[in-house]
Write a protein that holds these residues in place. Structure first.
Motif, PDB file in Angstrom:
ATOM      1  N   GLY A  92       0.810  -1.218   0.000  1.00  0.00           N
ATOM      2  CA  GLY A  92       0.000   0.000   0.000  1.00  0.00           C
ATOM      3  C   GLY A  92       0.840   1.263   0.000  1.00  0.00           C
ATOM      4  O   GLY A  92       0.686   2.130  -0.873  1.00  0.00           O
ATOM      5  N   PRO A  93       1.775   1.418   0.959  1.00  0.00           N
ATOM      6  CA  PRO A  93       2.646   2.590   0.940  1.00  0.00           C
ATOM      7  C   PRO A  93       3.520   2.679  -0.313  1.00  0.00           C
ATOM      8  O   PRO A  93       3.793   3.781  -0.803  1.00  0.00           O
ATOM      9  N   ALA A  94       3.976   1.526  -0.845  1.00  0.00           N
ATOM     10  CA  ALA A  94       4.815   1.557  -2.051  1.00  0.00           C
ATOM     11  C   ALA A  94       4.046   2.143  -3.226  1.00  0.00           C
ATOM     12  O   ALA A  94       4.531   3.037  -3.936  1.00  0.00           O
ATOM     13  N   ILE A  95       2.822   1.647  -3.430  1.00  0.00           N
ATOM     14  CA  ILE A  95       1.991   2.141  -4.542  1.00  0.00           C
ATOM     15  C   ILE A  95       1.546   3.569  -4.290  1.00  0.00           C
ATOM     16  O   ILE A  95       1.608   4.428  -5.163  1.00  0.00           O
ATOM     17  N   CYS A  96       1.101   3.804  -3.056  1.00  0.00           N
ATOM     18  CA  CYS A  96       0.571   5.115  -2.704  1.00  0.00           C
ATOM     19  C   CYS A  96       1.641   6.204  -2.802  1.00  0.00           C
ATOM     20  O   CYS A  96       1.358   7.330  -3.209  1.00  0.00           O
ATOM     21  N   SER A  97       2.877   5.869  -2.431  1.00  0.00           N
ATOM     22  CA  SER A  97       3.946   6.856  -2.455  1.00  0.00           C
ATOM     23  C   SER A  97       4.168   7.392  -3.863  1.00  0.00           C
ATOM     24  O   SER A  97       4.398   8.587  -4.063  1.00  0.00           O
ATOM     25  N   VAL A  98       4.089   6.509  -4.847  1.00  0.00           N
ATOM     26  CA  VAL A  98       4.315   6.919  -6.234  1.00  0.00           C
ATOM     27  C   VAL A  98       3.096   7.636  -6.808  1.00  0.00           C
ATOM     28  O   VAL A  98       3.192   8.758  -7.334  1.00  0.00           O
ATOM     29  N   ILE A  99       1.925   6.997  -6.685  1.00  0.00           N
ATOM     30  CA  ILE A  99       0.725   7.537  -7.334  1.00  0.00           C
ATOM     31  C   ILE A  99       0.257   8.825  -6.660  1.00  0.00           C
ATOM     32  O   ILE A  99       0.046   9.844  -7.325  1.00  0.00           O
ATOM     33  N   LEU A 100       0.106   8.797  -5.340  1.00  0.00           N
ATOM     34  CA  LEU A 100      -0.406   9.989  -4.665  1.00  0.00           C
ATOM     35  C   LEU A 100       0.606  11.118  -4.661  1.00  0.00           C
ATOM     36  O   LEU A 100       0.231  12.300  -4.715  1.00  0.00           O
ATOM     37  N   GLY A 101       1.903  10.786  -4.613  1.00  0.00           N
ATOM     38  CA  GLY A 101       2.915  11.827  -4.698  1.00  0.00           C
ATOM     39  C   GLY A 101       2.792  12.605  -6.001  1.00  0.00           C
ATOM     40  O   GLY A 101       2.866  13.841  -6.020  1.00  0.00           O
ATOM     41  N   SER A 102       2.569  11.883  -7.093  1.00  0.00           N
ATOM     42  CA  SER A 102       2.404  12.538  -8.394  1.00  0.00           C
ATOM     43  C   SER A 102       1.093  13.329  -8.458  1.00  0.00           C
ATOM     44  O   SER A 102       1.055  14.445  -8.996  1.00  0.00           O
ATOM     45  N   LEU A 103       0.010  12.753  -7.937  1.00  0.00           N
ATOM     46  CA  LEU A 103      -1.280  13.451  -7.943  1.00  0.00           C
ATOM     47  C   LEU A 103      -1.225  14.748  -7.144  1.00  0.00           C
ATOM     48  O   LEU A 103      -1.766  15.781  -7.566  1.00  0.00           O
ATOM     49  N   ILE A 104      -0.572  14.701  -5.991  1.00  0.00           N
ATOM     50  CA  ILE A 104      -0.471  15.896  -5.158  1.00  0.00           C
ATOM     51  C   ILE A 104       0.326  16.974  -5.867  1.00  0.00           C
ATOM     52  O   ILE A 104      -0.033  18.167  -5.842  1.00  0.00           O
ATOM     53  N   ALA A 105       1.421  16.561  -6.517  1.00  0.00           N
ATOM     54  CA  ALA A 105       2.249  17.527  -7.237  1.00  0.00           C
ATOM     55  C   ALA A 105       1.475  18.180  -8.386  1.00  0.00           C
ATOM     56  O   ALA A 105       1.656  19.360  -8.691  1.00  0.00           O
ATOM     57  N   LEU A 106       0.576  17.413  -9.012  1.00  0.00           N
ATOM     58  CA  LEU A 106      -0.150  17.931 -10.177  1.00  0.00           C
ATOM     59  C   LEU A 106      -1.453  18.636  -9.809  1.00  0.00           C
ATOM     60  O   LEU A 106      -1.776  19.686 -10.380  1.00  0.00           O
ATOM     61  N   TYR A 107      -2.214  18.071  -8.872  1.00  0.00           N
ATOM     62  CA  TYR A 107      -3.577  18.554  -8.637  1.00  0.00           C
ATOM     63  C   TYR A 107      -3.853  19.002  -7.197  1.00  0.00           C
ATOM     64  O   TYR A 107      -4.970  19.417  -6.889  1.00  0.00           O
ATOM     65  N   GLY A 108      -2.901  18.882  -6.309  1.00  0.00           N
ATOM     66  CA  GLY A 108      -3.138  19.249  -4.920  1.00  0.00           C
ATOM     67  C   GLY A 108      -3.466  18.040  -4.065  1.00  0.00           C
ATOM     68  O   GLY A 108      -3.759  16.951  -4.565  1.00  0.00           O
ATOM     69  N   TRP A 109      -3.468  18.237  -2.749  1.00  0.00           N
ATOM     70  CA  TRP A 109      -3.572  17.102  -1.836  1.00  0.00           C
ATOM     71  C   TRP A 109      -4.983  16.535  -1.686  1.00  0.00           C
ATOM     72  O   TRP A 109      -5.157  15.361  -1.373  1.00  0.00           O
TER      73      TRP A 109
END
Length: 430
Positions: free
Chosen positions: A143-160
């Motif tokens: 979960g953290p492995a996948i989330c770190s990549v996907i959500l990190g990119s989403l936050i950078a692009l669209y906000g938290w």
């Protein structure tokens, strides 16, 4: 292992994976959230810890409810609550709203580990228990492995905020599949008769279980009189402290102390978590092979738990490392150690627990022990960082606790959890 039992393992893996995706979402978004709500390191520590308060509070009640009403119903209720709370976190407009969403999420997530332990006892032959428990626990690192990549990119692009909506939505997909396909092996229509007979025949093999076959539930109060249950809980606590240090503070550490961006932090964090997923399953399989001659009821799995905790003490080297590649390797070893400790400790609980009717409540007790330490980790780390301006002592405390846990598991888990026989009128079963 049959592919049909493999589907059960996949359900458990994905349940744990979604659970931890939702937990780590706040850590990935910590920098923009702290900026928006003007939170200090101490304030973030309390926010990181908040979901554990309700999680620990509801664990024992959930254990009793799961033993009474079954895994299918209670897992469905739990994931519905925590997924909705995660999605609604994205709509929070104040610190109080954030805090409330995390508290509700923690209450819902309290079903996960007791459900996992109960399903494994229902579905998995004893000689496959270590590997399947490792698969279940590995989801908490996937979960953290996948989330770190996907959500990190989403936050950078669209906000938290959007990251929480997406993380919460995934849980509802799992819920739909669970309600359609899952049932106890005695009731699952898609299970062949031959495999059903194998599961029922071999899931409770071993000297510990055979001695109490058909016995009534001992009750949690009786089990609490055994040092083994306390030893498992303390071991879990010493291990979970480090797990929550990583889960809550790793992204902030990488950004503040190593100068990584949010996107690079996600990529860097994903590698050791992914390594832990693969290696944890491998270690679980090795533990099953190790017990092949002596049997699971011997309790010798405690030796593997201690070795895994010693591997986790690699975290003590972190303050002395400047090279990012070496740091990545140390984090991978540490996370593999603590992931393996959790799965092996859970398997050891099943090995030493005489009656399957006590599994969920006993697991809940052990997880409460773990999370008592776990809720301290984010807060203590926040204070350490605020007082010293460094994470060095935070890693040192975690490593020392792992050493203590290895000692506890070797000395306090040397006998089965056989409750004292007490007249029913003197002590009713819990």
């Amino acid at each position: 292992m049959s592919y049909r039992r493999g589907w059960i393992a996949a359900f458990l893996f994905s349940l744990s994976m979604i659970n931890y995706m939702d937990r780590i979402a706040l850590s990935i978004a910590a920098t923009p959230i702290a900026r928006e709500f003007k939170l200090t390191a101490v304030g973030m520590g309390y926010l990181f810890s908040s979901f554990i308060w309700s999680y620990a509070l509801f664990l024992l009640p959930m254990g009793f409810l799961i033993d009474r009403y079954g895994t299918k119903r209670m897992a469905g209720v739990g994931i519905f609550i925590w997924s909705a709370a995660t999605a609604l976190t994205g709509a929070a407009s104040s610190f109080g709203a954030l805090l409330m969403a995390r508290l509700v999420m923690g209450g819902g997530e309290s079903v996960s580990n007791p459900v996992g332990a109960k399903v494994i006892r229902q579905w998995i032959p004893a000689n496959e228990r270590g590997m399947v428990t490792s698969m279940f626990n590995s989801g908490s690192y996937a979960g953290p492995a996948i989330c770190s990549v996907i959500l990190g990119s989403l936050i950078a692009l669209y906000g938290w905020r959007i990251s929480f909506v997406i993380a919460g939505g995934i849980g509802f997909v799992w819920l739909a599949a669970w309600l359609v396909f899952f049932n106890a092996p005695e009731k699952a229509k898609w299970l062949k008769a031959e495999e059903r007979e194998k599961i029922v025949r071999e899931r409770d093999t071993g000297p510990v279980v055979s001695a109490s076959a058909g016995a009534e539930s001992s009750g949690l109060l009786s089990l609490m009189r055994t040092p083994t249950l306390w030893g498992l809980a303390i071991t879990q606590g010493c291990n979970v402290y480090t797990q929550y240090l990583f889960l809550t503070w790793l992204p902030s550490y990488l950004q503040a102390s190593r100068g990584l961006s949010i996107t690079h932090t996600g990529l860097f964090s994903a590698v050791p978590y992914a390594a832990a997923v693969i290696l944890c399953i491998f270690v679980g399989r090795l533990s099953d092979r190790y017990l092949k001659k002596s049997g699971v009821g011997s309790g010798r799995r405690r030796n593997a738990v201690a070795l895994a905790m010693l591997a986790g003490t690699a975290i003590l080297a972190v303050p002395f490392i400047s090279n990012l590649t070496v740091l990545l390797a140390v984090f991978s070893i540490t996370l593999t150690g603590i992931a393996s400790t959790t799965s092996l400790n859970f398997a050891l609980l099943n090995d030493l627990l005489p009656n399957s009717r006590d599994v969920a409540k006993a697991m809940a007790f052990v997880v409460v022990g773990g999370n008592t330490f776990g809720l301290i980790a984010p807060i203590a780390t926040g204070h350490v960082v605020a007082q010293t301006g460094s994470y060095d002592w935070a890693f040192g405390i975690a490593g020392l606790l792992l050493l203590a846990g290895a000692t506890v598991v070797l000395t306090m888990t040397r006998s089965p959890m056989t409750a004292r026989v007490t007249p029913p009128e003197a002590e009713p079963a819990v």
